[in-house]
Design a protein around this motif. Structure first.
Motif, PDB file in Angstrom:
ATOM      1  N   LEU A 105       0.829  -1.203   0.000  1.00  0.00           N
ATOM      2  CA  LEU A 105       0.000   0.000   0.000  1.00  0.00           C
ATOM      3  C   LEU A 105       0.866   1.257   0.000  1.00  0.00           C
ATOM      4  N   ARG A 106       1.878   1.293   0.827  1.00  0.00           N
ATOM      5  CA  ARG A 106       2.788   2.451   0.822  1.00  0.00           C
ATOM      6  C   ARG A 106       3.414   2.634  -0.562  1.00  0.00           C
ATOM      7  N   HIS A 107       3.808   1.529  -1.156  1.00  0.00           N
ATOM      8  CA  HIS A 107       4.419   1.600  -2.490  1.00  0.00           C
ATOM      9  C   HIS A 107       3.415   2.121  -3.520  1.00  0.00           C
ATOM     10  N   LEU A 108       2.208   1.570  -3.513  1.00  0.00           N
ATOM     11  CA  LEU A 108       1.191   2.006  -4.476  1.00  0.00           C
ATOM     12  C   LEU A 108       0.883   3.487  -4.311  1.00  0.00           C
ATOM     13  N   ASP A 109       0.733   3.932  -3.076  1.00  0.00           N
ATOM     14  CA  ASP A 109       0.437   5.349  -2.840  1.00  0.00           C
ATOM     15  C   ASP A 109       1.574   6.244  -3.325  1.00  0.00           C
ATOM     16  N   ARG A 110       2.797   5.835  -3.067  1.00  0.00           N
ATOM     17  CA  ARG A 110       3.950   6.637  -3.497  1.00  0.00           C
ATOM     18  C   ARG A 110       4.016   6.713  -5.021  1.00  0.00           C
ATOM     19  N   ARG A 111       3.896   5.561  -5.671  1.00  0.00           N
ATOM     20  CA  ARG A 111       3.988   5.525  -7.136  1.00  0.00           C
ATOM     21  C   ARG A 111       2.796   6.231  -7.788  1.00  0.00           C
ATOM     22  N   ALA A 112       1.607   5.996  -7.283  1.00  0.00           N
ATOM     23  CA  ALA A 112       0.426   6.634  -7.866  1.00  0.00           C
ATOM     24  C   ALA A 112       0.498   8.149  -7.712  1.00  0.00           C
ATOM     25  N   ALA A 113       0.968   8.626  -6.575  1.00  0.00           N
ATOM     26  CA  ALA A 113       1.112  10.072  -6.377  1.00  0.00           C
ATOM     27  C   ALA A 113       2.074  10.662  -7.404  1.00  0.00           C
ATOM     28  N   ASP A 114       3.123   9.921  -7.724  1.00  0.00           N
ATOM     29  CA  ASP A 114       4.088  10.385  -8.720  1.00  0.00           C
ATOM     30  C   ASP A 114       3.542  10.315 -10.139  1.00  0.00           C
ATOM     31  N   LEU A 115       2.719   9.314 -10.420  1.00  0.00           N
ATOM     32  CA  LEU A 115       2.312   9.027 -11.802  1.00  0.00           C
ATOM     33  C   LEU A 115       0.917   9.508 -12.195  1.00  0.00           C
ATOM     34  N   HIS A 116       0.039   9.808 -11.260  1.00  0.00           N
ATOM     35  CA  HIS A 116      -1.381   9.957 -11.627  1.00  0.00           C
ATOM     36  C   HIS A 116      -1.677  11.116 -12.581  1.00  0.00           C
ATOM     37  N   HIS A 117      -0.762  12.029 -12.765  1.00  0.00           N
ATOM     38  CA  HIS A 117      -0.944  13.097 -13.755  1.00  0.00           C
ATOM     39  C   HIS A 117      -0.373  12.715 -15.122  1.00  0.00           C
ATOM     40  N   GLU A 118       0.343  11.625 -15.183  1.00  0.00           N
ATOM     41  CA  GLU A 118       1.106  11.253 -16.373  1.00  0.00           C
ATOM     42  C   GLU A 118       0.408  10.166 -17.194  1.00  0.00           C
ATOM     43  N   PRO A 119       0.680  10.124 -18.495  1.00  0.00           N
ATOM     44  CA  PRO A 119       0.128   9.044 -19.337  1.00  0.00           C
ATOM     45  C   PRO A 119       0.584   7.651 -18.887  1.00  0.00           C
ATOM     46  N   ALA A 120       1.748   7.559 -18.265  1.00  0.00           N
ATOM     47  CA  ALA A 120       2.264   6.258 -17.803  1.00  0.00           C
ATOM     48  C   ALA A 120       1.421   5.665 -16.685  1.00  0.00           C
ATOM     49  N   TYR A 121       0.536   6.459 -16.093  1.00  0.00           N
ATOM     50  CA  TYR A 121      -0.276   5.962 -14.985  1.00  0.00           C
ATOM     51  C   TYR A 121      -1.151   4.775 -15.399  1.00  0.00           C
ATOM     52  N   GLU A 122      -1.824   4.894 -16.517  1.00  0.00           N
ATOM     53  CA  GLU A 122      -2.798   3.862 -16.891  1.00  0.00           C
ATOM     54  C   GLU A 122      -2.181   2.478 -17.066  1.00  0.00           C
ATOM     55  N   PRO A 123      -1.096   2.314 -17.833  1.00  0.00           N
ATOM     56  CA  PRO A 123      -0.509   0.977 -17.911  1.00  0.00           C
ATOM     57  C   PRO A 123       0.057   0.504 -16.567  1.00  0.00           C
ATOM     58  N   TRP A 124       0.600   1.428 -15.795  1.00  0.00           N
ATOM     59  CA  TRP A 124       1.106   1.062 -14.473  1.00  0.00           C
ATOM     60  C   TRP A 124      -0.037   0.561 -13.591  1.00  0.00           C
ATOM     61  N   ALA A 125      -1.148   1.299 -13.562  1.00  0.00           N
ATOM     62  CA  ALA A 125      -2.287   0.898 -12.725  1.00  0.00           C
ATOM     63  C   ALA A 125      -2.848  -0.446 -13.169  1.00  0.00           C
ATOM     64  N   ALA A 126      -2.897  -0.690 -14.470  1.00  0.00           N
ATOM     65  CA  ALA A 126      -3.386  -1.986 -14.964  1.00  0.00           C
ATOM     66  C   ALA A 126      -2.465  -3.110 -14.500  1.00  0.00           C
ATOM     67  N   SER A 127      -1.172  -2.894 -14.569  1.00  0.00           N
ATOM     68  CA  SER A 127      -0.201  -3.891 -14.125  1.00  0.00           C
ATOM     69  C   SER A 127      -0.329  -4.147 -12.620  1.00  0.00           C
ATOM     70  N   MET A 128      -0.461  -3.099 -11.843  1.00  0.00           N
ATOM     71  CA  MET A 128      -0.581  -3.246 -10.391  1.00  0.00           C
ATOM     72  C   MET A 128      -1.920  -3.879 -10.005  1.00  0.00           C
ATOM     73  N   THR A 129      -2.964  -3.605 -10.771  1.00  0.00           N
ATOM     74  CA  THR A 129      -4.259  -4.232 -10.491  1.00  0.00           C
ATOM     75  C   THR A 129      -4.159  -5.743 -10.684  1.00  0.00           C
ATOM     76  N   ARG A 130      -3.467  -6.157 -11.733  1.00  0.00           N
ATOM     77  CA  ARG A 130      -3.264  -7.605 -11.932  1.00  0.00           C
ATOM     78  C   ARG A 130      -2.431  -8.192 -10.797  1.00  0.00           C
ATOM     79  N   ALA A 131      -1.406  -7.464 -10.357  1.00  0.00           N
ATOM     80  CA  ALA A 131      -0.519  -7.969  -9.305  1.00  0.00           C
ATOM     81  C   ALA A 131      -1.213  -8.053  -7.946  1.00  0.00           C
ATOM     82  N   THR A 132      -2.255  -7.244  -7.734  1.00  0.00           N
ATOM     83  CA  THR A 132      -2.944  -7.204  -6.443  1.00  0.00           C
ATOM     84  C   THR A 132      -4.347  -7.796  -6.514  1.00  0.00           C
ATOM     85  N   LEU A 133      -4.622  -8.523  -7.569  1.00  0.00           N
ATOM     86  CA  LEU A 133      -5.971  -9.027  -7.858  1.00  0.00           C
ATOM     87  C   LEU A 133      -6.650  -9.707  -6.675  1.00  0.00           C
ATOM     88  N   HIS A 134      -5.933 -10.450  -5.884  1.00  0.00           N
ATOM     89  CA  HIS A 134      -6.533 -11.200  -4.782  1.00  0.00           C
ATOM     90  C   HIS A 134      -6.445 -10.455  -3.447  1.00  0.00           C
TER      91      HIS A 134
END
Length: 166
Positions: free
Chosen positions: A53-82
């Protein structure tokens, strides 16, 4: 020597937590999803989810304004699926991204979101979200924060110099 002066060993889960955080801070983009999966396989599920969670919050805060956010979020959603809490946090970061960038969002998604997201949105600049939260935010604190932010926006607009067309 008194008992409270005796050095104590750091509990193993504290050491693993710190090691997980260090590894997550240094991981390459290509290896990030695999490392998140490894951390989430730790036997102490609560500690592992906290580190991720700390990692996701840190990375999302850095990326959420950027185009790279969407592929990153999709990758992290798969990694945290369960891990429902972590996937919910990623969904909420995506909603915050939509609010921040003026993209489409749904009022019900905002009203169903956690206090964490509602409070962040209540300090943001999306007037529509602020109006919804000022009226129907989950807590009195969120409603008050949204009303204060709206009032600051209104004052700022009134104080802004008007442009005249020559």
């Amino acid at each position: 020597m008194q008992h409270h002066d005796t050095p104590r060993e750091e509990p193993a889960e504290h050491l693993r937590f710190a090691a997980h955080l260090r590894a997550l801070e240094r991981v390459s983009d290509a290896d990030e999803a695999d490392l998140v999966g490894e951390v989430l396989a730790d036997p102490d599920r609560t500690m592992a989810q906290s580190a991720v969670l700390r990692h996701l919050d840190r990375r999302a805060a850095d990326l959420h304004h950027e185009p790279a956010y969407e592929p990153w979020a999709a990758s992290m959603t798969r990694a945290t699926l369960h891990h429902p809490f972590l996937t919910r946090r990623l969904r909420e970061w995506s909603l915050l991204r939509a609010l921040t960038l003026g993209q489409r969002w749904h009022q019900d998604a905002l009203l169903d979101s956690s206090d964490w997201l509602q409070h962040r949105a209540a300090t943001g600049s999306n007037t529509g979200a602020l109006e919804v939260l000022a009226d129907r935010g989950r807590t009195q604190r969120i409603r008050a924060t949204a009303r204060t932010t709206l009032e600051q926006q209104r004052r700022s607009r009134r104080a802004a110099p008007r442009r005249t067309v020559p």
